[in-house]
Design an enzyme around this catalytic site. Structure first.
Site, mmCIF file in Angstrom:
data_model
loop_
_atom_site.group_PDB
_atom_site.id
_atom_site.type_symbol
_atom_site.label_atom_id
_atom_site.label_comp_id
_atom_site.label_asym_id
_atom_site.label_seq_id
_atom_site.Cartn_x
_atom_site.Cartn_y
_atom_site.Cartn_z
ATOM 1 N N SER A 579 101.434 25.379 5.160
ATOM 2 C CA SER A 579 100.970 26.477 4.261
ATOM 3 C C SER A 579 99.849 26.028 3.553
ATOM 4 C CB SER A 579 101.809 27.116 3.440
ATOM 5 O OG SER A 579 101.243 28.084 2.592
ATOM 6 N N TYR A 592 108.116 26.065 -3.429
ATOM 7 C CA TYR A 592 107.630 26.011 -2.142
ATOM 8 C C TYR A 592 106.406 25.025 -1.730
ATOM 9 C CZ TYR A 592 105.466 28.808 1.821
ATOM 10 O OH TYR A 592 105.026 29.164 3.179
#
Length: 700
Positions: A579, A592
């Site tokens: 990501s 995350y």
């Protein structure tokens, strides 16, 4: 069940009166219907094997006069899936006029070109080599089939005598002859000499049967095959054993499949020494009966008899010199046993080519085996794609059935090697190969994708399959997986439930990939989840869940993938989906973002370590994939909206406006990024941002 259906024990009677009635008097439609139901029974003919035809009367567009037209399966077609677009329509009279210009066996190849001068239907498929065999016979409907039972009769040492014993004077017989115009003349002559016959057995080849209607032809074919099958089974019962009895005790079913999965990558690597191959495995009872028998050593080297068989299986299989219960965990020890076997096979194939080639023969093809037999375990087949590998296995099962039948009624005979070579390297077959469409970029490759039940993972699987790969879909949710897998055909994809946090579950997924396709070339870790919370609200469970799924899952997958890829020796690609958040510091994202950063750096570390094995490790970084992405369902979307002070509904526009290209990013865009890395064979350790351009995520 109809009365007719109960008459047959060895073939399936599939004619549906209602379905046929709906076709009315359309003889071409009825011929196609008959073809499809014949092709549905692999005991009658295998994929691409055999040929069917019908003759009708049509108005000639040039003269407006009625002419007879023959409709026949075109070159390269399959009767089981035949449609109108796959047939050729020819003037029967013009085809028969070719007898006036035929100059003998040396003229066969030229005659194939002349078939085009007899074309009636301008939308015709290219006529096949079998065209004159149908055209020179007078019957309205004709079947040319390769039933196992009939080829067993055709391949028996005293085939002509057995033909008469089974059918009396109702069947003709012609000796082996390569398909072509001369064989058509022989069929015509045999019928003229025996006007009352119902069919003709072709030595070492197959069967011709006919009828005045499509149903009569179908029924005739089934009755002839049934009679041969009953004769063979009676002889088997009288004999008591087949193939000399059992020499090798098979391993238990689960053990066979475990051994097959462990061995597959090694075999695939060796079989791919010239061209990468896809594998198929079967431990069908018929295969086990043959490979575990005393007669395996005598019969396997003889090769197959029917040309349709060995064109797909090569002239003979490779029989492995491994014990059924041999430990396969010591890769190098197993390879020491396998390498000489493959080397001998390649050398024998080279000698076969050199001994039998002609001055105009095409160059030698891949000398590796297509069919590999492992006594006690099963049969492996390797080819350019799953369908071809599976069909090769089906054809060798047919060959086993033929050997079983021929040995029961007489003695099995195979084609002389020169005859076999002349079929395998026939210039017309070579021309057919040259007409095949070019392979796609990922043809011959196996991809395993986690999180493929939907969203980004499914889009990646779709893209890789569209570019030619076969795909193993994995996900933790089986129902979602089944739905995803149903969008592909069985030769393109399979699925395995996989929890990436469970090492045993990951191992089972890779075992499924090896067993189904032979190994793994591309591994994409797309399984994931997202948790967006401020530091003080992030729990230890949140942290552990993200680390387990994203980081430890990637680590476990990389270990399993590397083991298989090293056993294959073909290199590969490992592509984690990370990501932008692994590069950019943002609010409410500590767990995350940290996990994604770990994924990215692990990929670099793996790239550095695995380069020597030609295993490339590259990372794709999505950002803002809201539409169609599973992780944006629920709390994550709400958390990100809260962090930016907007509503969930405003997120797609928000993310699009903040990137340099002002574009919405979709799952298909991430899939394109993955595909790009799979074709960049000299790229490793890299990151590809698929985010529309986020300046703060630039890696340089």
């Amino acid at each position: 069940m109809s009365t007719l259906a109960t008459r047959f024990q060895h073939v399936d009677y599939l004619w549906d009166e209602q379905a046929a009635a709906e076709l009315g008097d359309d003889q071409v439609a009825l011929f196609l219907y008959r073809s499809n139901i014949l092709g549905a029974d692999l005991r009658i003919t295998n994929y691409g094997g055999g040929n069917t035809s019908c003759k009708t009367h049509e108005l000639d567009p040039l003269t407006n006069e009625e002419v007879e037209v023959m409709w026949i399966k075109g070159s390269g077609g399959d009767i089981g899936t035949l449609t109108r677009s796959g047939i050729a329509g020819l003037y029967t009279g013009r085809l028969r006029d070719l007898k006036k210009v035929y100059a003998g066996l040396a003229d066969e190849d030229r005659m194939v070109g002349l078939f085009n001068h007899a074309i009636f239907d301008l939308d015709s498929r290219a006529p096949s080599i079998d065209t004159p065999l149908h055209g020179l016979l007078p019957f309205k409907h004709i079947d040319h089939l390769h039933p196992d039972a009939l080829i067993a009769v055709a391949a028996a040492a005293d085939s002509r005598q057995i033909t008469r014993e089974i059918w009396g004077d109702t069947m003709g017989w012609v000796p082996w002859q390569r398909p072509g115009f001369d064989l058509g003349l022989q069929l015509e002559r045999t019928l003229a000499e025996n006007p009352g016959i119902r069919g003709i057995v072709l030595g070492s080849h197959g069967l011709f049967t006919w009828g005045d209607t499509s149903h009569a032809c179908y029924l005739n074919s089934l009755e002839v095959i049934e009679m041969a099958s009953e004769y063979i089974e009676r002889k088997v019962r009288e004999q008591g054993t087949v193939f000399g009895g059992e020499k090798v005790k098979p391993s238990p079913a689960r053990a066979r499949r475990e051994k097959a999965a462990a061995l597959m990558p090694l075999l695939r690597g060796l079989a791919s020494s010239e061209n990468r191959m896809i594998g198929h495995f079967t431990d069908d009872d018929r295969v086990l009966e043959f490979i575990n028998s005393y007669d395996l050593e005598r019969l396997a080297p003889m090769g197959t008899s029917c040309p349709d068989h060995f064109l797909r299986t090569k002239i003979q299989p490779l029989v492995l010199d491994l014990q059924p219960r041999q430990d396969l965990s010591d890769t190098e020890a197993v390879m020491q046993a396998l390498r000489p076997s493959f080397a001998r096979y390649r050398e024998e194939y080279r000698q076969y080519y050199e001994t039998h080639k002609h001055s105009n023969s095409p160059g030698m093809r891949d000398p590796n085996p297509v069919v590999i037999l492992y006594p006690g375990v099963g049969m492996f087949t390797f080819a350019k794609n799953k369908q071809t590998a599976r069909v090769a296995g089906e054809f060798y099962v047919n060959a086993i059935n033929v050997m079983r039948g021929a040995e029961a009624i007489s003695t099995y005979t195979s084609l002389p090697r020169q005859e076999a070579f002349d079929i395998e390297y026939w210039l017309l077959e070579e021309a057919k190969l040259q007409r095949m469409p070019p392979e796609k970029p990922l043809s011959r490759k196996v991809a395993l994708v986690t999180g493929a039940g939907g969203g980004i993972g499914k889009a990646i699987a779709d893209k890789l399959a569209a570019e030619g790969a076969v795909v193993v879909l994995t996900d933790i949710a089986e129902e979602r997986l089944r739905e995803a897998a149903a969008t592909y055909d069985d030769d393109t994809a399979t699925y395995a439930v996989c929890d990436v946090t469970d090492r045993a579950s990951v191992a089972e997924a890779f075992e499924a990939a090896c067993l189904e396709f032979g190994g793994v070339d591309i591994v994409v870790h797309s399984a994931g989840l997202a948790i967006s919370k401020p530091l003080e609200e992030t729990t230890e469970d949140d942290w552990n869940l993200l680390q387990n799924v994203l980081v430890r899952g990637q680590f476990t997958l990389a270990q399993a993938a590397t083991e298989v890829m090293r056993r294959q020796g073909l290199g590969g690609d490992i592509i984690p989906i990370a990501s932008k958040n692994g590069l950019v510091s943002g609010p409410n994202n500590v767990a995350y973002g940290t996990a994604k950063a770990a994924q990215q750096h692990m990929a670099r570390l793996l790239a550095a370590e695995l380069g020597g094995d030609n295993i490339r490790v590259n990372t794709v970084n999505p950002d803002g994939v809201i539409i169609g992405s599973k992780i944006w369902e629920g709390a994550w979307a709400e958390g990100r909206a809260k962090a930016y002070g907007i509503t969930v509904e405003e997120l797609p526009t928000h993310y699009a406006k903040r990137n340099l290209l002002n574009r919405i990013i979709r799952p298909e865009d991430i899939a394109d990024g993955v595909f790009a890395f799979t074709i960049l064979e000299k790229s490793t350790g890299n990151i590809l941002n698929v985010d529309g351009g986020m300046a703060n995520a630039f890696v340089r």
